[in-house]
Design an enzyme around this catalytic site. Structure first.
Site, PDB file in Angstrom:
ATOM      1  N   HIS A   1       2.337   1.700  -3.433  1.00  0.00           N
ATOM      2  CA  HIS A   1       1.282   2.085  -4.373  1.00  0.00           C
ATOM      3  C   HIS A   1       0.996   3.588  -4.262  1.00  0.00           C
ATOM      4  CE1 HIS A   1      -2.637   1.381  -6.501  1.00  0.00           C
ATOM      5  NE2 HIS A   1      -2.974   2.451  -5.803  1.00  0.00           N
ATOM      6  N   GLU A   2       0.822   4.072  -3.028  1.00  0.00           N
ATOM      7  CA  GLU A   2       0.485   5.485  -2.834  1.00  0.00           C
ATOM      8  C   GLU A   2       1.683   6.394  -3.130  1.00  0.00           C
ATOM      9  OE1 GLU A   2      -2.513   6.016  -2.903  1.00  0.00           O
ATOM     10  OE2 GLU A   2      -3.378   4.217  -2.040  1.00  0.00           O
ATOM     11  N   ILE A   3       2.885   5.972  -2.802  1.00  0.00           N
ATOM     12  CA  ILE A   3       4.066   6.772  -3.144  1.00  0.00           C
ATOM     13  C   ILE A   3       4.235   6.835  -4.667  1.00  0.00           C
ATOM     14  CG2 ILE A   3       6.604   6.861  -3.013  1.00  0.00           C
ATOM     15  CD1 ILE A   3       6.281   5.870  -0.067  1.00  0.00           C
TER      16      ILE A   3
ATOM     17  N   CYS B   1       0.825  -1.214   0.000  1.00  0.00           N
ATOM     18  CA  CYS B   1       0.000   0.000   0.000  1.00  0.00           C
ATOM     19  C   CYS B   1       0.858   1.261   0.000  1.00  0.00           C
ATOM     20  CB  CYS B   1      -0.938   0.010   1.202  1.00  0.00           C
ATOM     21  SG  CYS B   1      -2.269  -1.190   1.069  1.00  0.00           S
TER      22      CYS B   1
ATOM     23  N   LEU C   1       1.932   9.477  -5.826  1.00  0.00           N
ATOM     24  CA  LEU C   1       2.487  10.803  -5.554  1.00  0.00           C
ATOM     25  C   LEU C   1       3.607  11.168  -6.529  1.00  0.00           C
ATOM     26  CD1 LEU C   1       2.549  10.681  -1.664  1.00  0.00           C
ATOM     27  CD2 LEU C   1       0.983  12.020  -3.107  1.00  0.00           C
TER      28      LEU C   1
END
Length: 165
Positions: free
Chosen positions: A133-135, A130, A138
Site C-alpha cells: 500500500h505504502e510503496i 501495508c 510512493l
C-alpha cells in the site's frame, strides 16, 4: 518534532511518484521524525512523505506483530507471491472510508535505512499488504486505483457524503 498537516484527497500530489532519496543527512532524519510523529498523532499504520507534502521516497510503517515503527528509504518490491490475500485498506489522506483490496500474500522488499544501509526482507499477511500500500503511494498510485471502477465510485460517493460542507 512537529506534526505536519496531511495532504488530503483529491490533492494531485497524492498521484505523483515520489523522488528517490539522494542524501542521507540531518534533513532526511528530520523528515523521518516528522513522519513518525505525524503517524502517531493520526494513529496511522503507515505514512509516506507524500502524505505530508514531502515528495521523497520515504515511509514509516508499524504493521508487524510488535507494531514498532520501521522507516523505509527508497523501498521497492523485488518479489511477490502468486498467492493473494484480502485486507481492508484506507488512507489518512481519505479519512472515513475503506474497502477490501486483494494483493499478493507475501512480498520481498528491498530498502535502505536512514544511514543508507541496504536491507531486504520477506513479509506476509497484513504487514505485506501495508508495505505494498505504502510503496504504491510512493509510486503515485493512490489506494482506490486498486479497486474496480464500481467499488471506486462507491468509495468516492461515501467519501463525498462524509465530507460535505
Amino acid at each position: 518534532m512537529p506534526v505536519r498537516p496531511l495532504v488530503l484527497y483529491p490533492d494531485p500530489r497524492l498521484r505523483l511518484a515520489a523522488r528517490p532519496v539522494v542524501a542521507f543527512d540531518a534533513a532526511l532524519r528530520t523528515i523521518a521524525d516528522d513522519l513518525l510523529d505525524t503517524l502517531r498523532a493520526v494513529s496511522a499504520l503507515g505514512l509516506t512523505g507524500p502524505h505530508i507534502g514531502v515528495p521523497a521516497r520515504l515511509t514509516v510503517i508499524r504493521a508487524g506483530l510488535e507494531l514498532t515503527p520501521r522507516t523505509y528509504v527508497d523501498p521497492e518490491l523485488v518479489w511477490a507471491s502468486p498467492e493473494t490475500a484480502r485486507h481492508r485498506e484506507g488512507s489518512v489522506s481519505m479519512p472515513g472510508v475503506d474497502e477490501e483490496i486483494e494483493r499478493p500474500a507475501r512480498v520481498r522488499v528491498r530498502w535502505r535505512d536512514l544511514d543508507g544501509t541496504a536491507h531486504e526482507a520477506e513479509e506476509e499477511g497484513f504487514a505485506a499488504a501495508c508495505l505494498q500500500h505504502e510503496i504504491d503511494q510512493l509510486d503515485g498510485l493512490f489506494w482506490i486505483e486498486r479497486l474496480s471502477r464500481l467499488k471506486r465510485e462507491r468509495v468516492l460517493k461515501r467519501y463525498a457524503k462524509l465530507h460535505r460542507g
